[in-house]
Design a protein around this motif. Structure first.
Motif, PDB file in Angstrom:
ATOM      1  N   VAL A  85       0.807  -1.197  -0.076  1.00  8.96           N
ATOM      2  CA  VAL A  85       0.050   0.210  -0.060  1.00  8.96           C
ATOM      3  C   VAL A  85       1.279   1.529   0.096  1.00  8.96           C
ATOM      4  CG1 VAL A  85      -1.844   1.322   0.649  1.00  8.96           C
ATOM      5  CG2 VAL A  85      -2.117  -1.889   1.030  1.00  8.96           C
ATOM      6  N   VAL A  86       1.019   2.243  -0.830  1.00  9.42           N
ATOM      7  CA  VAL A  86       1.703   3.293  -1.623  1.00  9.42           C
ATOM      8  C   VAL A  86       1.098   4.716  -1.183  1.00  9.42           C
ATOM      9  CG1 VAL A  86       3.246   1.984  -2.310  1.00  9.42           C
ATOM     10  CG2 VAL A  86       1.659   3.320  -3.560  1.00  9.42           C
ATOM     11  N   GLU A  87       0.493   5.088  -0.787  1.00  7.33           N
ATOM     12  CA  GLU A  87       0.911   7.203  -0.503  1.00  7.33           C
ATOM     13  C   GLU A  87       1.664   7.372  -1.893  1.00  7.33           C
ATOM     14  OE1 GLU A  87      -0.503  10.549   1.764  1.00  7.33           O
ATOM     15  OE2 GLU A  87      -0.324   8.385   2.736  1.00  7.33           O
ATOM     16  N   GLU A  88       0.920   7.986  -2.637  1.00  2.06           N
ATOM     17  CA  GLU A  88       2.463   9.276  -3.777  1.00  2.06           C
ATOM     18  C   GLU A  88       2.468  10.224  -2.861  1.00  2.06           C
ATOM     19  OE1 GLU A  88       1.394   7.093  -8.342  1.00  2.06           O
ATOM     20  OE2 GLU A  88       0.421   8.632  -7.337  1.00  2.06           O
ATOM     21  N   ARG A  89       3.158  10.598  -3.765  1.00  2.00           N
ATOM     22  CA  ARG A  89       3.988  11.776  -3.570  1.00  2.00           C
ATOM     23  C   ARG A  89       3.942  13.150  -4.573  1.00  2.00           C
ATOM     24  NH1 ARG A  89       9.041  13.192  -0.296  1.00  2.00           N
ATOM     25  NH2 ARG A  89       9.599  15.123  -1.526  1.00  2.00           N
ATOM     26  N   SER A  90       3.337  14.334  -3.390  1.00  2.00           N
ATOM     27  CA  SER A  90       2.677  15.120  -4.809  1.00  2.00           C
ATOM     28  C   SER A  90       3.526  15.529  -6.368  1.00  2.00           C
ATOM     29  CB  SER A  90       2.028  16.190  -4.760  1.00  2.00           C
ATOM     30  OG  SER A  90       0.674  15.794  -3.766  1.00  2.00           O
ATOM     31  N   VAL A  91       3.377  15.441  -7.324  1.00  2.00           N
ATOM     32  CA  VAL A  91       3.867  15.636  -8.407  1.00  2.00           C
ATOM     33  C   VAL A  91       3.637  17.042  -9.259  1.00  2.00           C
ATOM     34  CG1 VAL A  91       4.995  14.731 -10.851  1.00  2.00           C
ATOM     35  CG2 VAL A  91       4.827  13.540  -9.768  1.00  2.00           C
ATOM     36  N   ILE A  92       4.994  17.872  -9.264  1.00  2.00           N
ATOM     37  CA  ILE A  92       4.565  19.445  -9.864  1.00  2.00           C
ATOM     38  C   ILE A  92       4.670  19.120 -11.608  1.00  2.00           C
ATOM     39  CG2 ILE A  92       5.826  21.563 -10.553  1.00  2.00           C
ATOM     40  CD1 ILE A  92       7.641  21.037  -8.465  1.00  2.00           C
ATOM     41  N   ALA A  93       2.559  20.275 -11.814  1.00  2.89           N
ATOM     42  CA  ALA A  93       2.572  19.493 -12.833  1.00  2.89           C
ATOM     43  C   ALA A  93       2.382  21.152 -13.880  1.00  2.89           C
ATOM     44  CB  ALA A  93       0.648  19.280 -12.578  1.00  2.89           C
ATOM     45  N   SER A  94       2.620  22.336 -13.193  1.00  2.00           N
ATOM     46  CA  SER A  94       2.938  23.174 -13.751  1.00  2.00           C
ATOM     47  C   SER A  94       3.510  24.302 -13.266  1.00  2.00           C
ATOM     48  CB  SER A  94       2.325  23.879 -14.897  1.00  2.00           C
ATOM     49  OG  SER A  94       1.006  24.035 -13.950  1.00  2.00           O
ATOM     50  N   VAL A  95       4.008  24.687 -13.998  1.00  2.00           N
ATOM     51  CA  VAL A  95       5.527  26.433 -13.155  1.00  2.00           C
ATOM     52  C   VAL A  95       4.989  28.131 -13.518  1.00  2.00           C
ATOM     53  CG1 VAL A  95       7.505  26.668 -12.005  1.00  2.00           C
ATOM     54  CG2 VAL A  95       7.192  24.948 -11.940  1.00  2.00           C
ATOM     55  N   ASN A  96       4.457  28.470 -13.109  1.00  2.00           N
ATOM     56  CA  ASN A  96       3.744  29.783 -13.623  1.00  2.00           C
ATOM     57  C   ASN A  96       4.185  30.292 -12.790  1.00  2.00           C
ATOM     58  OD1 ASN A  96       2.423  28.260 -15.646  1.00  2.00           O
ATOM     59  ND2 ASN A  96       0.959  27.020 -13.712  1.00  2.00           N
ATOM     60  N   PHE A  97       4.759  32.207 -13.522  1.00  3.30           N
ATOM     61  CA  PHE A  97       5.525  33.340 -12.700  1.00  3.30           C
ATOM     62  C   PHE A  97       4.453  34.317 -12.629  1.00  3.30           C
ATOM     63  CE2 PHE A  97       8.343  30.286 -14.021  1.00  3.30           C
ATOM     64  CZ  PHE A  97       9.383  30.321 -12.651  1.00  3.30           C
ATOM     65  N   ILE A  98       4.563  35.401 -12.567  1.00  4.21           N
ATOM     66  CA  ILE A  98       3.439  36.242 -12.112  1.00  4.21           C
ATOM     67  C   ILE A  98       4.023  37.430 -11.364  1.00  4.21           C
ATOM     68  CG2 ILE A  98       1.124  37.617 -10.723  1.00  4.21           C
ATOM     69  CD1 ILE A  98       0.203  34.929 -10.923  1.00  4.21           C
ATOM     70  N   GLY A  99       3.710  38.433 -12.012  1.00  4.36           N
ATOM     71  CA  GLY A  99       4.325  39.980 -11.510  1.00  4.36           C
ATOM     72  C   GLY A  99       6.153  39.919 -12.382  1.00  4.36           C
ATOM     73  N   LEU A 100       6.267  39.448 -13.337  1.00  5.02           N
ATOM     74  CA  LEU A 100       7.516  39.232 -14.545  1.00  5.02           C
ATOM     75  C   LEU A 100       7.707  40.835 -14.903  1.00  5.02           C
ATOM     76  CD1 LEU A 100       8.981  35.671 -15.043  1.00  5.02           C
ATOM     77  CD2 LEU A 100       9.203  37.013 -12.581  1.00  5.02           C
ATOM     78  N   ILE A 159      -4.690  19.194  -8.035  1.00  2.02           N
ATOM     79  CA  ILE A 159      -5.483  19.287  -9.146  1.00  2.02           C
ATOM     80  C   ILE A 159      -5.096  17.271  -9.620  1.00  2.02           C
ATOM     81  CG2 ILE A 159      -4.698  20.706 -10.546  1.00  2.02           C
ATOM     82  CD1 ILE A 159      -3.047  19.479 -12.150  1.00  2.02           C
ATOM     83  N   GLU A 160      -5.972  17.199  -9.864  1.00  4.76           N
ATOM     84  CA  GLU A 160      -6.176  15.643 -10.445  1.00  4.76           C
ATOM     85  C   GLU A 160      -5.302  14.909 -10.408  1.00  4.76           C
ATOM     86  OE1 GLU A 160      -5.581  16.750 -14.747  1.00  4.76           O
ATOM     87  OE2 GLU A 160      -7.174  17.738 -12.540  1.00  4.76           O
ATOM     88  N   ARG A 161      -5.358  13.433 -10.056  1.00  5.06           N
ATOM     89  CA  ARG A 161      -4.032  12.141  -9.966  1.00  5.06           C
ATOM     90  C   ARG A 161      -2.878  12.694  -8.767  1.00  5.06           C
ATOM     91  NH1 ARG A 161      -2.343  12.245 -15.739  1.00  5.06           N
ATOM     92  NH2 ARG A 161      -1.414  10.212 -14.861  1.00  5.06           N
ATOM     93  N   ASN A 162      -3.133  13.787  -7.818  1.00  9.28           N
ATOM     94  CA  ASN A 162      -1.706  13.498  -7.182  1.00  9.28           C
ATOM     95  C   ASN A 162      -1.003  14.842  -7.285  1.00  9.28           C
ATOM     96  OD1 ASN A 162      -1.274  13.777  -4.224  1.00  9.28           O
ATOM     97  ND2 ASN A 162       0.429  12.600  -4.919  1.00  9.28           N
TER      98      ASN A 162
END
Length: 779
Positions: free
Chosen positions: A98-113, A169-172
């Motif tokens: 039985v495993v509990e997955e670590r969350s994975v980064i789906a996207s990296v966004n920037f605001i104010g650059l 978001i979905e799928r951890n």
């Protein structure tokens, strides 16, 4: 009833995981008896591949299961870094993971650059393990915030704030958004130097690239603090003192303070000058291969003069290069100063140790993703299995750099393990874009112009050039297709092919109905006679078409009467060029020379046209550069035929004598058109100095100029009074002259020059144009 065996961790593979696993197995030892595994089931996966779990397990179906294997399974799964919790349950003879997955980064966004491009920050974060597809961890995100702030510190934005938002978001998976409040740039308020006695504070501050700002700070950004820039400036101050004899100079303290609002920076530098020293002698100690006299000739240190650090550095570098030419790649030259503080005198001792002589086993090339190896290897003058030669290696690096295909070129020397008498050379290059597509329109002193070009200097990585150029202006239109193979032969003979169609009209021509059209083709070969000298040979075929509508200058009409509207010529070319400038775009020293002869003895027109040029640059100080240029040209008719008017020289303007309108020198036709002449001379001098407030930046410079020159036409008879009034007697007394100031800028579209001046010597009918500018010109 299942017997649980579980471990939980928030970090992959910490040391205590193994201890907890062992303890858990021990407490369950009486409850779990070894058994043969009938099935393995994975539960809890949302995004990952079951194969990654099965691959980490130390057992398979049919194997015997025991507590040790259970503990090993937990350690292996945590070690993958994919899971924040893992549990092994036993249901009969079935092992349930039985495993509990670590969350994975789906996207990296920037605001104010505003200060940074998004890709620049994304690349910096990726190098620190933060990017799409990487495991999400709060500690990693904290590290990302610090990295972003560090990037802003390099731009003097000390008040930058970063807020991170993690949206599941979905799928951890998690979307990461960095909201940046950049704030204002922190600028240098004041720079002070304490302890300076021999030189004024203003003199030392003038050496530094960092400044308190000026009217050009928006361009140079010299008022933005950078630790790297400050260290470089301190080294400049140190070098300045060492070159004035202050051998014991030292920077004692450096204090950088920032205001509470993080908008102003103050720099305080404390120095200790010491006393000046005079060199009384230079001694050689150590092993100099029995060539002490050769080494002594490389000494640039002068006894009786103040100690100069750059002379000591230049001498040690010259010694190292001389050792290198004999095959000693790792020679060491250690200068030692025997000082006498009472008399202020110093004796410089140069301790030489050549080490072991080596040969080059292999030359490796790295970084060329487009350019073929052979394009680089053919520029190399250091051969494999030959004695190491530092002079040839430096020449090889310079030749590769002069190709113009790379942003950076370096050569590293690597020892060969187990072979102290061998080294490998690694040529590292960083490629840049060598193709360009350009469409442009502009207005210059020649009127409205349009241009377009497609150029590729390194076609398919072969080193060949291919170009299509279209240019049009008030007086000329050009269509040119050209290709250059720099290694047409294995010996380095180049071949250039040109197909062209050019049209032109003299300045002040009447009417727009006629034009001079020249379609043609040419082939040229360049033969390298030395590393700096190239001799050119070429042959062409061109036709000259002169329209006979209204407005045709009388000199052109006479040519039509003699040769007809269509005249064929077969020009042959012989030329020589020698390039020794340190930088063709912003030279500070060195010379450039060329000699070119075009002649045609076949076809309808027979002529010879000679052109010679000499440039020399002198580095007066670190900020002052003097450049002089001389150019002469002469054309003659051959075999009793007149010199063709369409091969005339033209003068005036940038590249000739500034302040006079481009194309206005030479003869004036009866129709008023300026049709040039068969002889020309240009004499130019420019004194370059930095723009106030630009620091030591050499891409933007002011220059003072003085020009002289003229173009002379052939006289059919005696010199008339009108010829004297117009300065067309054919003597040096006809020279025009001008002086003025200008601005030189290496702009994104090419070298740009602007000038404003006044004529010092002019004649009747001269067209004066005090302000002139042009893109892509020298002198």
């Amino acid at each position: 009833m299942p017997f649980p065996l579980a471990l939980t961790s928030l970090r992959p593979v910490p040391a205590y995981v193994a201890l907890v696993a062992a303890a858990t197995v021990a407490t369950s030892a009486q409850a779990v008896e070894p058994f043969k595994i009938s099935d393995i089931r994975i539960e809890g996966l949302q995004r990952g591949d079951p194969g990654s779990v099965f691959g980490a397990l130390p057992f398979r179906i049919g194997d015997e299961y025991n507590d040790d294997k259970g503990a090993a399974a937990l350690r292996a799964l945590f070690a993958t870094g994919l899971f924040k919790d893992v549990r092994v349950d036993i249901e009969g003879q079935v092992v349930v993971v039985v495993v509990e997955e670590r969350s994975v980064i789906a996207s990296v966004n920037f605001i104010g650059l505003r200060e940074f491009d998004k890709d620049t920050l994304a690349k910096a974060l990726k190098e620190n393990g933060i990017s799409e597809g990487q495991p999400y961890d709060k500690a990693v995100i904290d590290r990302a915030e610090q990295e972003i702030k560090r990037q802003y510190l390099t731009r003097s934005l000390y008040g930058a704030e970063v807020v991170t938002t993690a949206t599941p978001i979905e799928r951890n998976r998690v979307n990461i958004t960095f909201t940046v409040v950049e704030g204002d740039v922190a600028k240098i308020k004041d720079i002070r130097i304490e302890g300076a006695k021999a030189f004024s504070e203003s003199t030392l501050l003038d050496l530094m690239d960092l400044t308190t700002g000026g009217w050009l700070s928006w361009y140079t950004k010299s008022d933005r603090y950078s630790r790297a820039k400050l260290n470089a400036d301190l080294e400049k101050i140190r070098a300045y003192y060492l070159n004035k004899g202050y051998l014991e100079f030292d920077v004692k303290t450096t204090q950088v303070t920032i205001s509470p609002d993080k908008q102003e920076i103050s720099i305080l530098i404390g120095i200790e000058e010491g006393q000046p020293y005079t060199v009384t002698g230079v001694k050689l100690e150590g092993q100099y291969l029995g060539r002490e006299e050769d080494f002594k000739q490389r000494i640039t240190i002068t006894p009786g003069e103040p100690y100069r650090g750059d002379e000591v550095t230049a001498t040690t570098r010259a010694f190292s290069d001389l050792y290198g030419t004999y095959g000693y790649a790792f020679a060491r030259i250690e200068p030692r100063q025997d000082i006498d503080r009472k008399t202020g005198q110093v004796v410089i001792v140069l301790q030489g140790s050549p080490g072991q002589r080596v040969n080059v086993r292999r030359v490796n090339i790295a970084g060329n993703t487009i350019t073929r190896d052979e394009v680089l290897r053919r520029e190399f003058r250091q051969f494999e299995s030959a004695w190491y030669d530092s002079a040839k290696i430096k020449l090889s690096r310079d030749r590769v750099e002069r190709l113009g295909y790379f942003e950076e070129v370096t050569v590293d020397t690597q020892e060969v393990p187990g072979s102290p008498d061998q080294v490998d050379l690694v040529l590292n290059v960083k490629e840049k874009q060598t193709g360009s597509l350009q469409l442009a329109a502009g207005y210059s002193t020649a009127g409205l112009s349009f241009s377009g070009s497609i150029k590729k200097e390194n076609v398919f990585g072969t080193g060949n050039y291919l170009g299509l150029e279209v240019n049009t202006s008030k007086l000329s239109r050009n269509l040119v297709v050209s290709t250059v193979d720099p290694y047409f032969t294995d010996d380095g003979v180049s071949r250039a092919l040109d197909l062209y169609y050019r049209t032109s009209k003299p300045l002040n021509s009447q009417g727009d109905a006629y034009q001079l059209a020249t379609p043609g083709a040419a082939v040229r070969f360049g033969v390298p006679f030395t590393e700096y000298d190239t001799v050119f040979f070429g042959v062409g075929l061109e036709q000259t078409i002169i329209g006979t509508s209204s407005g045709v200058p009388n000199s052109y009409f006479k040519f039509v009467e003699t040769f007809g509207n269509h005249a064929l010529s077969v020009p042959l070319t012989v030329g020589w060029a020698r390039e020794e400038r340190d930088n063709p775009l912003t030279p500070t020293k060195g010379r450039y020379q060329r000699l070119n002869l075009d002649f045609s003895v076949a076809g309808d027109v027979h002529y010879a046209r000679l052109n010679a040029q000499y440039q020399q640059y002198f580095s007066i100080t670190n900020k002052l550069t003097l450049g002089v240029n001389g150019e002469v040209g002469a054309g003659y008719g051959l075999n009793g035929k007149p010199y063709p008017v369409f091969k005339n020289f033209y003068g005036g303007g940038l590249g000739s004598v500034r302040v006079f309108e481009s194309g206005s020198f030479g003869g004036v036709d009866l129709t008023g058109a300026y049709d040039g002449g068969s002889k020309k001379m240009n004499l130019n001098s420019e004194l370059y100095f930095p723009v106030p407030g630009s620091g030591n930046d050499k891409s933007l410079r002011i220059f003072a100029f003085a020009d002289a020159g003229n173009v002379w036409r052939d006289h059919d008879g005696a010199v008339t009074q009108d010829d004297r009034d117009r300065g067309q007697t054919g003597t040096l007394s006809d020279l025009r002259a001008s002086v003025g100031l200008g601005l030189s800028w290496i702009s994104p579209v090419g070298p740009l020059k602007l000038s404003y001046g006044t004529p010092m010597r002019s004649f009747r009918g001269d067209k004066i144009q005090r302000f002139q500018f042009q893109v892509g010109t020298a002198f």
